[in-house]
Design a protein around this motif. Structure first.
Motif, short mmCIF file in Angstrom:
data_model
loop_
_atom_site.label_atom_id
_atom_site.label_comp_id
_atom_site.label_asym_id
_atom_site.label_seq_id
_atom_site.Cartn_x
_atom_site.Cartn_y
_atom_site.Cartn_z
N THR A 59 -12.78 -52.52 -102.19
CA THR A 59 -12.19 -50.77 -102.05
C THR A 59 -12.08 -50.18 -100.76
O THR A 59 -11.77 -51.68 -100.32
CB THR A 59 -13.00 -50.00 -102.62
OG1 THR A 59 -13.15 -48.75 -102.76
CG2 THR A 59 -13.98 -50.29 -101.19
N ASP A 61 -11.74 -47.93 -97.43
CA ASP A 61 -11.77 -46.39 -97.06
C ASP A 61 -10.45 -46.04 -96.35
O ASP A 61 -9.40 -46.48 -96.39
CB ASP A 61 -12.95 -46.34 -95.60
CG ASP A 61 -12.33 -47.21 -94.72
OD1 ASP A 61 -10.98 -47.31 -94.40
OD2 ASP A 61 -13.16 -47.66 -93.85
N TYR A 67 -13.06 -53.16 -97.79
CA TYR A 67 -14.51 -53.88 -98.36
C TYR A 67 -14.61 -54.29 -99.40
O TYR A 67 -14.26 -54.24 -100.42
CB TYR A 67 -15.09 -52.12 -98.75
CG TYR A 67 -15.23 -51.40 -97.09
CD1 TYR A 67 -16.46 -51.29 -96.19
CD2 TYR A 67 -14.49 -51.09 -97.17
CE1 TYR A 67 -16.77 -50.49 -95.26
CE2 TYR A 67 -14.24 -50.20 -95.38
CZ TYR A 67 -15.60 -50.04 -95.20
OH TYR A 67 -15.33 -49.02 -94.01
N ILE A 102 -18.12 -52.46 -105.98
CA ILE A 102 -18.15 -51.59 -104.79
C ILE A 102 -16.90 -50.31 -105.09
O ILE A 102 -16.34 -50.52 -105.26
CB ILE A 102 -18.02 -52.94 -104.08
CG1 ILE A 102 -18.00 -51.46 -102.47
CG2 ILE A 102 -16.60 -53.33 -103.75
CD1 ILE A 102 -18.12 -52.79 -100.90
N ASP A 103 -17.36 -49.53 -104.26
CA ASP A 103 -16.39 -48.09 -104.12
C ASP A 103 -16.99 -47.47 -103.49
O ASP A 103 -18.06 -47.12 -102.64
CB ASP A 103 -16.28 -46.99 -105.37
CG ASP A 103 -14.85 -46.81 -105.51
OD1 ASP A 103 -14.16 -47.03 -104.92
OD2 ASP A 103 -15.18 -45.28 -106.91
N ILE A 104 -15.94 -46.63 -102.77
CA ILE A 104 -16.01 -45.73 -101.59
C ILE A 104 -15.53 -44.11 -101.78
O ILE A 104 -14.21 -44.30 -102.60
CB ILE A 104 -15.16 -46.33 -100.04
CG1 ILE A 104 -16.08 -47.10 -99.95
CG2 ILE A 104 -15.33 -44.89 -99.65
CD1 ILE A 104 -15.28 -48.06 -98.02
N ASN A 105 -16.14 -42.65 -102.12
CA ASN A 105 -15.37 -41.81 -101.83
C ASN A 105 -14.94 -41.67 -100.13
O ASN A 105 -15.47 -41.54 -99.18
CB ASN A 105 -16.23 -40.80 -102.51
CG ASN A 105 -16.30 -39.43 -102.34
OD1 ASN A 105 -15.54 -38.83 -101.79
ND2 ASN A 105 -17.14 -38.64 -103.53
N LYS A 106 -13.64 -41.34 -100.21
CA LYS A 106 -12.67 -40.88 -99.24
C LYS A 106 -13.00 -40.14 -98.59
O LYS A 106 -12.56 -39.74 -97.42
CB LYS A 106 -11.36 -41.87 -99.79
CG LYS A 106 -11.10 -43.00 -99.98
CD LYS A 106 -9.85 -43.55 -100.18
CE LYS A 106 -9.49 -45.09 -100.73
NZ LYS A 106 -10.20 -45.63 -101.56
N GLY A 109 -16.71 -40.93 -97.37
CA GLY A 109 -17.26 -42.03 -97.02
C GLY A 109 -18.42 -42.47 -97.53
O GLY A 109 -19.49 -43.49 -96.43
N MET A 111 -20.55 -44.91 -99.62
CA MET A 111 -20.02 -46.05 -100.20
C MET A 111 -21.43 -46.80 -101.26
O MET A 111 -22.57 -46.11 -100.71
CB MET A 111 -19.65 -47.64 -99.64
CG MET A 111 -19.65 -48.71 -100.19
SD MET A 111 -19.64 -50.38 -98.38
CE MET A 111 -21.01 -50.22 -97.84
N LYS A 130 -23.52 -44.63 -95.87
CA LYS A 130 -22.81 -43.52 -95.55
C LYS A 130 -21.97 -44.81 -94.73
O LYS A 130 -22.64 -45.70 -93.61
CB LYS A 130 -23.33 -42.61 -94.69
CG LYS A 130 -22.55 -42.08 -93.90
CD LYS A 130 -21.30 -40.43 -94.66
CE LYS A 130 -20.78 -40.07 -94.04
NZ LYS A 130 -19.94 -39.17 -94.47
N ILE A 131 -21.08 -45.00 -94.82
CA ILE A 131 -19.85 -45.62 -93.93
C ILE A 131 -19.51 -45.14 -92.27
O ILE A 131 -19.40 -43.37 -92.09
CB ILE A 131 -18.79 -46.27 -94.40
CG1 ILE A 131 -17.17 -45.77 -94.98
CG2 ILE A 131 -19.30 -47.53 -95.14
CD1 ILE A 131 -16.92 -46.24 -95.92
#
Length: 131
Positions: A59, A61, A67, A102-106, A109, A111, A130-131
């Motif tokens: 994924t 960011d 990532y 894996i995934d990230i909410n853009k 932030g 993950m 939290k990234i």
């Protein structure tokens, strides 16, 4: 709905894929690498590092950092947007065991990483970071 078929991509088979700003990102499980190609399939970069072993999830960011779930060494690795450097950000010490998603909410932030709870367990879990 319309679609475009990309034929004859110069990249060999990609196992997991993600899109970001017109580029295609993918993992190569058996080659322990991650790559980026443009929308016509031309390779822009391929990255291999000892911290990436059997990548199973990918994924990006909002800044284009890549990532990777690295199943072969129980970690999550972030690769720079230019495909030149990487850093392990999560490992077994953080509870990562055989990660597979894996995934990230853009926008936020946040993950999410799916993995087993322990090697001798059939139970699976998802950690939110939290990234």
């Amino acid at each position: 709905m319309s679609h475009t078929v990309i034929e004859g991509m110069e990249m060999e088979r990609l196992d997991r894929i993600a899109l970001f700003q017109g580029n295609i990102y993918g993992t190569k499980y058996w080659r322990d690498s991650v790559c980026c190609c443009n929308s016509t399939g031309e390779p822009l970069w391929i990255f291999q590092h000892q911290d990436i072993k059997r990548p199973v999830g990918i994924t990006l960011d909002k800044n284009g950092f890549v990532y990777i779930d690295s199943d072969g060494n129980n970690s999550v690795v972030v690769v720079s947007s230019d495909g030149k450097t990487c850093k392990t950000i999560l490992s077994e010490a953080d509870g990562i065991e055989e990660p597979y998603g894996i995934d990230i909410n853009k926008d936020t932030g946040m993950m999410i990483v799916s993995s087993k709870i322990s090697e001798d367990s059939i139970y699976e879990t998802a950690g939110v970071y939290k990234i």
